[in-house]
Scaffold this motif. Structure first.
Motif, PDB file in Angstrom:
ATOM      1  N   ALA A  32       0.830  -1.207   0.000  1.00 53.07           N
ATOM      2  CA  ALA A  32       0.000   0.000   0.000  1.00 53.07           C
ATOM      3  C   ALA A  32       0.865   1.258   0.000  1.00 53.07           C
ATOM      4  CB  ALA A  32      -0.941  -0.003   1.200  1.00 53.07           C
ATOM      5  N   SER A  33       1.953   1.240   0.750  1.00 52.71           N
ATOM      6  CA  SER A  33       2.869   2.379   0.799  1.00 52.71           C
ATOM      7  C   SER A  33       3.520   2.607  -0.563  1.00 52.71           C
ATOM      8  CB  SER A  33       3.938   2.136   1.865  1.00 52.71           C
ATOM      9  OG  SER A  33       4.909   3.151   1.833  1.00 52.71           O
ATOM     10  N   LEU A  34       3.899   1.538  -1.231  1.00 54.95           N
ATOM     11  CA  LEU A  34       4.497   1.665  -2.565  1.00 54.95           C
ATOM     12  C   LEU A  34       3.483   2.198  -3.570  1.00 54.95           C
ATOM     13  CD1 LEU A  34       6.681  -1.559  -2.733  1.00 54.95           C
ATOM     14  CD2 LEU A  34       7.485   0.808  -2.688  1.00 54.95           C
ATOM     15  N   TYR A  35       2.249   1.736  -3.490  1.00 50.76           N
ATOM     16  CA  TYR A  35       1.191   2.260  -4.371  1.00 50.76           C
ATOM     17  C   TYR A  35       1.041   3.770  -4.173  1.00 50.76           C
ATOM     18  CZ  TYR A  35      -0.802  -2.303  -5.808  1.00 50.76           C
ATOM     19  OH  TYR A  35      -1.019  -3.534  -6.360  1.00 50.76           O
ATOM     20  N   GLN A  36       1.065   4.231  -2.934  1.00 52.01           N
ATOM     21  CA  GLN A  36       0.870   5.649  -2.642  1.00 52.01           C
ATOM     22  C   GLN A  36       2.006   6.507  -3.194  1.00 52.01           C
ATOM     23  OE1 GLN A  36       0.317   5.839   1.603  1.00 52.01           O
ATOM     24  NE2 GLN A  36      -1.754   5.033   1.502  1.00 52.01           N
ATOM     25  N   ARG A  37       3.205   5.962  -3.257  1.00 50.55           N
ATOM     26  CA  ARG A  37       4.366   6.719  -3.739  1.00 50.55           C
ATOM     27  C   ARG A  37       4.511   6.664  -5.260  1.00 50.55           C
ATOM     28  NH1 ARG A  37       8.231   3.717  -0.089  1.00 50.55           N
ATOM     29  NH2 ARG A  37       9.451   3.657  -1.989  1.00 50.55           N
ATOM     30  N   ALA A  38       3.839   5.730  -5.902  1.00 49.28           N
ATOM     31  CA  ALA A  38       4.003   5.539  -7.346  1.00 49.28           C
ATOM     32  C   ALA A  38       3.145   6.501  -8.159  1.00 49.28           C
ATOM     33  CB  ALA A  38       3.644   4.099  -7.710  1.00 49.28           C
ATOM     34  N   ARG A  39       3.579   6.759  -9.379  1.00 52.02           N
ATOM     35  CA  ARG A  39       2.807   7.573 -10.322  1.00 52.02           C
ATOM     36  C   ARG A  39       2.223   6.729 -11.441  1.00 52.02           C
ATOM     37  NH1 ARG A  39       6.952  12.357 -11.502  1.00 52.02           N
ATOM     38  NH2 ARG A  39       7.716  12.537  -9.399  1.00 52.02           N
ATOM     39  N   LEU A  40       2.807   5.552 -11.665  1.00 51.77           N
ATOM     40  CA  LEU A  40       2.400   4.683 -12.769  1.00 51.77           C
ATOM     41  C   LEU A  40       2.690   3.241 -12.386  1.00 51.77           C
ATOM     42  CD1 LEU A  40       1.579   4.402 -15.843  1.00 51.77           C
ATOM     43  CD2 LEU A  40       4.024   4.512 -16.326  1.00 51.77           C
ATOM     44  N   PHE A  41       1.800   2.337 -12.776  1.00 54.03           N
ATOM     45  CA  PHE A  41       2.012   0.913 -12.554  1.00 54.03           C
ATOM     46  C   PHE A  41       2.286   0.277 -13.908  1.00 54.03           C
ATOM     47  CE2 PHE A  41       0.650  -3.492 -11.925  1.00 54.03           C
ATOM     48  CZ  PHE A  41       1.301  -3.800 -10.731  1.00 54.03           C
ATOM     49  N   VAL A  42       3.458  -0.309 -14.076  1.00 56.00           N
ATOM     50  CA  VAL A  42       3.851  -0.947 -15.328  1.00 56.00           C
ATOM     51  C   VAL A  42       3.730  -2.452 -15.160  1.00 56.00           C
ATOM     52  CG1 VAL A  42       5.700  -1.259 -17.014  1.00 56.00           C
ATOM     53  CG2 VAL A  42       5.425   0.939 -15.842  1.00 56.00           C
ATOM     54  N   SER A  43       2.988  -3.068 -16.070  1.00 54.53           N
ATOM     55  CA  SER A  43       2.698  -4.494 -15.962  1.00 54.53           C
ATOM     56  C   SER A  43       2.817  -5.150 -17.345  1.00 54.53           C
ATOM     57  CB  SER A  43       1.281  -4.668 -15.407  1.00 54.53           C
ATOM     58  OG  SER A  43       0.917  -6.019 -15.365  1.00 54.53           O
ATOM     59  N   PRO A  44       4.025  -5.579 -17.708  1.00 50.12           N
ATOM     60  CA  PRO A  44       4.239  -6.146 -19.044  1.00 50.12           C
ATOM     61  C   PRO A  44       3.850  -7.627 -19.135  1.00 50.12           C
ATOM     62  CG  PRO A  44       6.316  -6.053 -17.873  1.00 50.12           C
ATOM     63  CD  PRO A  44       5.269  -5.449 -16.957  1.00 50.12           C
ATOM     64  N   LEU A  45       2.562  -7.905 -18.991  1.00 55.27           N
ATOM     65  CA  LEU A  45       2.098  -9.290 -19.001  1.00 55.27           C
ATOM     66  C   LEU A  45       2.171  -9.899 -20.398  1.00 55.27           C
ATOM     67  CD1 LEU A  45      -1.043  -9.100 -16.704  1.00 55.27           C
ATOM     68  CD2 LEU A  45       1.230  -9.912 -16.133  1.00 55.27           C
ATOM     69  N   LEU A  46       2.718 -11.097 -20.465  1.00 60.82           N
ATOM     70  CA  LEU A  46       2.774 -11.826 -21.729  1.00 60.82           C
ATOM     71  C   LEU A  46       1.773 -12.973 -21.765  1.00 60.82           C
ATOM     72  CD1 LEU A  46       6.623 -11.913 -22.303  1.00 60.82           C
ATOM     73  CD2 LEU A  46       4.932 -10.331 -23.244  1.00 60.82           C
ATOM     74  N   PHE A  56      -5.646  -4.933 -11.480  1.00 58.23           N
ATOM     75  CA  PHE A  56      -6.891  -4.585 -10.783  1.00 58.23           C
ATOM     76  C   PHE A  56      -6.581  -3.849  -9.483  1.00 58.23           C
ATOM     77  CE2 PHE A  56     -10.297  -5.825  -7.813  1.00 58.23           C
ATOM     78  CZ  PHE A  56     -11.399  -5.344  -8.494  1.00 58.23           C
ATOM     79  N   HIS A  57      -5.642  -4.364  -8.707  1.00 59.13           N
ATOM     80  CA  HIS A  57      -5.282  -3.741  -7.433  1.00 59.13           C
ATOM     81  C   HIS A  57      -4.621  -2.382  -7.640  1.00 59.13           C
ATOM     82  CE1 HIS A  57      -6.516  -6.844  -4.666  1.00 59.13           C
ATOM     83  NE2 HIS A  57      -5.953  -7.751  -5.442  1.00 59.13           N
ATOM     84  N   ALA A  58      -3.771  -2.269  -8.650  1.00 54.59           N
ATOM     85  CA  ALA A  58      -3.119  -0.986  -8.931  1.00 54.59           C
ATOM     86  C   ALA A  58      -4.158   0.073  -9.296  1.00 54.59           C
ATOM     87  CB  ALA A  58      -2.097  -1.147 -10.051  1.00 54.59           C
ATOM     88  N   MET A  59      -5.110  -0.289 -10.159  1.00 51.37           N
ATOM     89  CA  MET A  59      -6.166   0.660 -10.529  1.00 51.37           C
ATOM     90  C   MET A  59      -7.023   1.001  -9.319  1.00 51.37           C
ATOM     91  SD  MET A  59      -7.338  -0.360 -14.388  1.00 51.37           S
ATOM     92  CE  MET A  59      -7.835  -2.025 -13.987  1.00 51.37           C
ATOM     93  N   GLY A  60      -7.292   0.022  -8.468  1.00 58.78           N
ATOM     94  CA  GLY A  60      -8.065   0.249  -7.257  1.00 58.78           C
ATOM     95  C   GLY A  60      -7.377   1.200  -6.295  1.00 58.78           C
ATOM     96  N   ASN A  61      -6.053   1.318  -6.430  1.00 57.10           N
ATOM     97  CA  ASN A  61      -5.291   2.246  -5.608  1.00 57.10           C
ATOM     98  C   ASN A  61      -5.038   3.564  -6.337  1.00 57.10           C
ATOM     99  OD1 ASN A  61      -4.165   1.128  -2.868  1.00 57.10           O
ATOM    100  ND2 ASN A  61      -4.324  -0.594  -4.267  1.00 57.10           N
ATOM    101  N   GLY A  62      -5.762   3.782  -7.436  1.00 54.70           N
ATOM    102  CA  GLY A  62      -5.713   5.061  -8.137  1.00 54.70           C
ATOM    103  C   GLY A  62      -4.582   5.240  -9.125  1.00 54.70           C
ATOM    104  N   LEU A  63      -3.865   4.168  -9.449  1.00 59.00           N
ATOM    105  CA  LEU A  63      -2.746   4.303 -10.377  1.00 59.00           C
ATOM    106  C   LEU A  63      -3.166   4.044 -11.823  1.00 59.00           C
ATOM    107  CD1 LEU A  63       0.046   2.425  -8.421  1.00 59.00           C
ATOM    108  CD2 LEU A  63      -0.016   4.846  -8.973  1.00 59.00           C
ATOM    109  N   PRO A  64      -2.651   4.849 -12.746  1.00 56.44           N
ATOM    110  CA  PRO A  64      -2.821   4.481 -14.151  1.00 56.44           C
ATOM    111  C   PRO A  64      -1.966   3.244 -14.417  1.00 56.44           C
ATOM    112  CG  PRO A  64      -1.450   6.440 -13.951  1.00 56.44           C
ATOM    113  CD  PRO A  64      -1.919   6.081 -12.574  1.00 56.44           C
TER     114      PRO A  64
END
Length: 98
Positions: A32-46, A56-64
């Motif tokens: 949760a602390s890392l989510y709050q400090r981040a500006r963007l969540f990068v998820s290179p799923l293959l 889903f969790h990143a978006m739920g924490n307000g991150l693009p």
């Protein structure tokens, strides 16, 4: 797993330069602390099955979320066209844009 990824030649330089930090599994409070400090969540799923929970969790924490087409799997996003600047997935042969 992720613990050995930092020793992989493709990523070890980034790890050594501090450009990539592999955290592994984290307690909820630390995540949760890392989510709050981040500006963007990068998820290179293959590959993905069901819902891409991490996205889903990143978006739920307000991150693009910056992800591949596979990363939107199961998210039931609104029926609108998503922006796509490039798709580097193994099955992609062209660059698409909206």
């Amino acid at each position: 797993g992720w613990g050995t990824l930092g020793r992989d030649a493709a990523y070890s330089g980034w790890v050594e330069q501090g450009m990539l930090v592999l955290r592994g599994k984290l307690p909820s409070a630390q995540l949760a602390s890392l989510y709050q400090r981040a500006r963007l969540f990068v998820s290179p799923l293959l590959n993905a099955t069901g819902i891409a929970t991490k996205n889903f969790h990143a978006m739920g924490n307000g991150l693009p979320v910056l992800t591949t087409a596979m990363g939107t799997s199961g998210l039931l996003l609104p029926g609108r066209q998503l922006g796509l600047c490039c798709d580097a997935s193994p099955t992609s042969s062209t660059v698409a844009s909206t």
